[in-house]
Write a protein that holds these residues in place. Structure first.
Motif, mmCIF file in Angstrom:
data_model
loop_
_atom_site.group_PDB
_atom_site.id
_atom_site.type_symbol
_atom_site.label_atom_id
_atom_site.label_comp_id
_atom_site.label_asym_id
_atom_site.label_seq_id
_atom_site.Cartn_x
_atom_site.Cartn_y
_atom_site.Cartn_z
ATOM 1 N N ILE A 85 0.837 -1.206 0.000
ATOM 2 C CA ILE A 85 0.000 0.000 0.000
ATOM 3 C C ILE A 85 0.868 1.251 0.000
ATOM 4 O O ILE A 85 0.622 2.201 -0.758
ATOM 5 C CB ILE A 85 -0.967 -0.019 1.201
ATOM 6 C CG1 ILE A 85 -2.006 -1.124 1.004
ATOM 7 C CG2 ILE A 85 -1.635 1.340 1.399
ATOM 8 C CD1 ILE A 85 -2.827 -1.430 2.242
ATOM 9 N N THR A 89 0.827 3.868 -3.114
ATOM 10 C CA THR A 89 0.301 5.211 -2.889
ATOM 11 C C THR A 89 1.380 6.277 -2.985
ATOM 12 O O THR A 89 1.117 7.381 -3.443
ATOM 13 C CB THR A 89 -0.399 5.317 -1.519
ATOM 14 O OG1 THR A 89 0.511 4.929 -0.486
ATOM 15 C CG2 THR A 89 -1.646 4.461 -1.484
ATOM 16 N N ARG A 90 2.586 5.972 -2.585
ATOM 17 C CA ARG A 90 3.673 6.959 -2.670
ATOM 18 C C ARG A 90 4.170 7.111 -4.108
ATOM 19 O O ARG A 90 4.502 8.197 -4.533
ATOM 20 C CB ARG A 90 4.850 6.565 -1.760
ATOM 21 C CG ARG A 90 4.545 6.618 -0.298
ATOM 22 C CD ARG A 90 4.360 8.004 0.212
ATOM 23 N NE ARG A 90 5.633 8.710 0.095
ATOM 24 C CZ ARG A 90 5.765 10.004 0.159
ATOM 25 N NH1 ARG A 90 4.731 10.749 0.343
ATOM 26 N NH2 ARG A 90 6.936 10.579 0.044
ATOM 27 N N GLY A 92 2.479 6.030 -6.957
ATOM 28 C CA GLY A 92 1.408 6.255 -7.915
ATOM 29 C C GLY A 92 1.581 5.439 -9.192
ATOM 30 O O GLY A 92 2.061 4.307 -9.170
#
Length: 169
Positions: A85, A89-90, A92
């Protein structure tokens, strides 16, 4: 083989045509193409369901992978998914593309290694492989399951379609 055919079809122009639409989701494509907000909602719900079940399959697979490495504790499973995750999320879309590139390299190396082993094997020669393939008979069911279904799956697979739409963003 069918998946490779599907990727070839996408590479020959269909993927570029998908990227030309000014949309970012399959649901938006359905709404734009057919002028139907209801179809957009149905497409969105189907996309959510397919992504959810892909996530479930990935979670089951990751649990089995961790178990194979002797990590049977649920804590390792949670740490593993927190890392995924965080990475997604970091990083992209760039992290997704980087992961795809690494996967492509591994798949290509595996294919070349198998080809190399086949070519230089003492037990069977390369021409023997082609002659045995030519002698085998495929039923209509085999043709559909090996070629047609994987080809169409690649053409409508949720994560690939999202990548085509995101190419112009």
């Amino acid at each position: 083989i069918g998946a490779a055919l599907g990727l070839a079809v996408l590479g020959l122009g269909l993927g570029q045509r998908f990227a030309r639409f000014n949309v970012i989701t399959v649901g938006a494509l359905l709404k734009e193409t057919y002028q139907s907000p209801l179809l957009q909602k149905i497409g969105g719900i189907l996309s959510i369901c397919s992504l959810f079940f892909l996530l479930v399959a990935q979670m089951i697979t990751s649990m089995k992978l961790l178990n194979n490495f002797g990590l049977h504790n649920i804590g390792w499973f949670i740490i593993f998914w927190l890392m995924i995750i965080f990475y997604a999320t970091r990083g992209g879309f760039r992290s997704v593309v980087a992961t795809d590139i690494v996967q492509s390299i591994f798949f290509s190396l595996g294919l070349f290694f198998a080809f190399f082993v086949l070519c230089f094997s003492k037990d069977i020669s390369f021409p023997q492989v082609f002659s045995s393939c030519a002698k085998s008979t495929l039923s209509a069911r085999d043709m559909v399951s090996w070629f047609i279904l994987p080809l169409f799956f690649v053409l409508v697979e949720q994560d690939l379609i999202q990548r085509f739409f995101a190419c112009l963003l």
